[in-house]
Design an enzyme around this catalytic site. Structure first.
Site, PDB file in Angstrom:
ATOM      1  N   TYR A   7       2.733   2.631   9.413  1.00 12.62           N
ATOM      2  CA  TYR A   7       2.138   2.921   8.103  1.00 12.62           C
ATOM      3  C   TYR A   7       2.262   1.720   7.175  1.00 12.62           C
ATOM      4  O   TYR A   7       1.281   1.297   6.539  1.00 12.62           O
ATOM      5  CB  TYR A   7       2.838   4.132   7.487  1.00 12.62           C
ATOM      6  CG  TYR A   7       2.398   4.432   6.075  1.00 12.62           C
ATOM      7  CD1 TYR A   7       1.171   5.038   5.816  1.00 12.62           C
ATOM      8  CD2 TYR A   7       3.217   4.122   4.991  1.00 12.62           C
ATOM      9  CE1 TYR A   7       0.763   5.313   4.519  1.00 12.62           C
ATOM     10  CE2 TYR A   7       2.827   4.397   3.698  1.00 12.62           C
ATOM     11  CZ  TYR A   7       1.598   4.992   3.468  1.00 12.62           C
ATOM     12  OH  TYR A   7       1.211   5.255   2.171  1.00 12.62           O
ATOM     13  N   SER A  53       0.093   1.237  -1.228  1.00  8.08           N
ATOM     14  CA  SER A  53       1.316   2.023  -1.248  1.00  8.08           C
ATOM     15  C   SER A  53       2.468   1.086  -1.584  1.00  8.08           C
ATOM     16  O   SER A  53       2.418  -0.110  -1.269  1.00  8.08           O
ATOM     17  CB  SER A  53       1.565   2.676   0.111  1.00  8.08           C
ATOM     18  OG  SER A  53       2.865   3.212   0.191  1.00  8.08           O
TER      19      SER A  53
END
Length: 239
Positions: free
Chosen positions: A157, A144
């Site tokens: 995250y 990501s």
């Protein structure tokens, strides 16, 4: 021209998800045979029942990737069915964010590392013996943009995706002399129905489509990427 994926076998986790299904369809279009892993049997059948009937896909539903023995058994069945596993694509992951660090639920940290790191660890360990025996293989992880730069409210995250990138780089160094390539793609915001619902006022035109990410994954799974390992490829769209 014959595709470089013709006859190759790709194991794709999270195959009924937005990115997983786009990736599976892209691999099918290039002539690969698939081992499709997901929790939902109904969704797998809906999306890939025709490919299964045509002997191009093996559907593995109800697999808990947090159980290393479960994915190891999938790999064993794939070898019994197809005789090879050439590519592993780890699309399984999860996102949680919002509260400040000190107000966030500590369970979210375990959940993020379970979904974004442990699943990939278990899948890599399941396929590596067969890739080593064959002397070749491709592993593609899904990182990501948030793995590169931390932002407020998504510490768990971001940290878990950063850990996945370090795993990718470490495996690439460990396996590069054994013919096994390990890379990661780093999407920006993916244009999915769920993200549109969560961010109704966003400019969707700047987001990246799942099919665009899938094309990069197919490239990394093909012989065209034979000179690449340990790469962390940004796929941000226009974001």
């Amino acid at each position: 021209m014959m595709s470089s994926l013709n006859g190759q076998v790709a194991l794709i986790t999270g195959a009924s998800g937005n990115l997983g299904s786009a990736t599976a369809h892209a691999f099918l279009a290039e002539g690969a045979r698939l081992v499709l892993v997901d929790r939902s049997r109904d969704r797998l059948e809906e999306l890939f029942g025709n490919a299964s009937s045509a002997e191009m896909a093996m559907l593995e539903a109800g697999v808990d990737l947090l159980d290393p023995h479960a994915i190891a058994r999938v790999a064993e069945r794939a070898m019994a069915r197809f005789g090879r596993i050439d590519v592993l694509v780890n699309t399984v992951g999860a996102f949680r964010g919002g509260p400040s660090f000190d107000e966030s639920d500590l369970n979210d940290w375990a959940a993020m590392f379970d979904a974004n790191v442990r699943t990939a660890v278990h899948c890599c360990r399941a396929v590596l013996p067969y890739m080593r025996q064959a002397g070749h293989g491709k592993i593609i992880n899904i990182g990501s943009r948030a793995a590169l730069v931390g932002e407020a409210g998504i510490g768990a995250y971001s940290a878990s995706k950063s850990a996945l990138l370090r795993l990718t780089e470490s495996l690439a160094q460990e396996l590069k002399h054994q013919g096994i390539h390990v890379n990661a793609v780093l999407p920006g915001t993916i244009d999915t129905p769920q993200n549109r619902q969560a961010m109704p006022n966003a400019d969707y035109a700047t987001w990246v489509e799942p099919s665009a990410i899938a094309d990069v994954i197919v490239f990394l799974g093909s012989n065209a990427s034979r000179g690449i390992t340990g790469a962390l490829l940004p796929v941000y769209g226009r974001g």
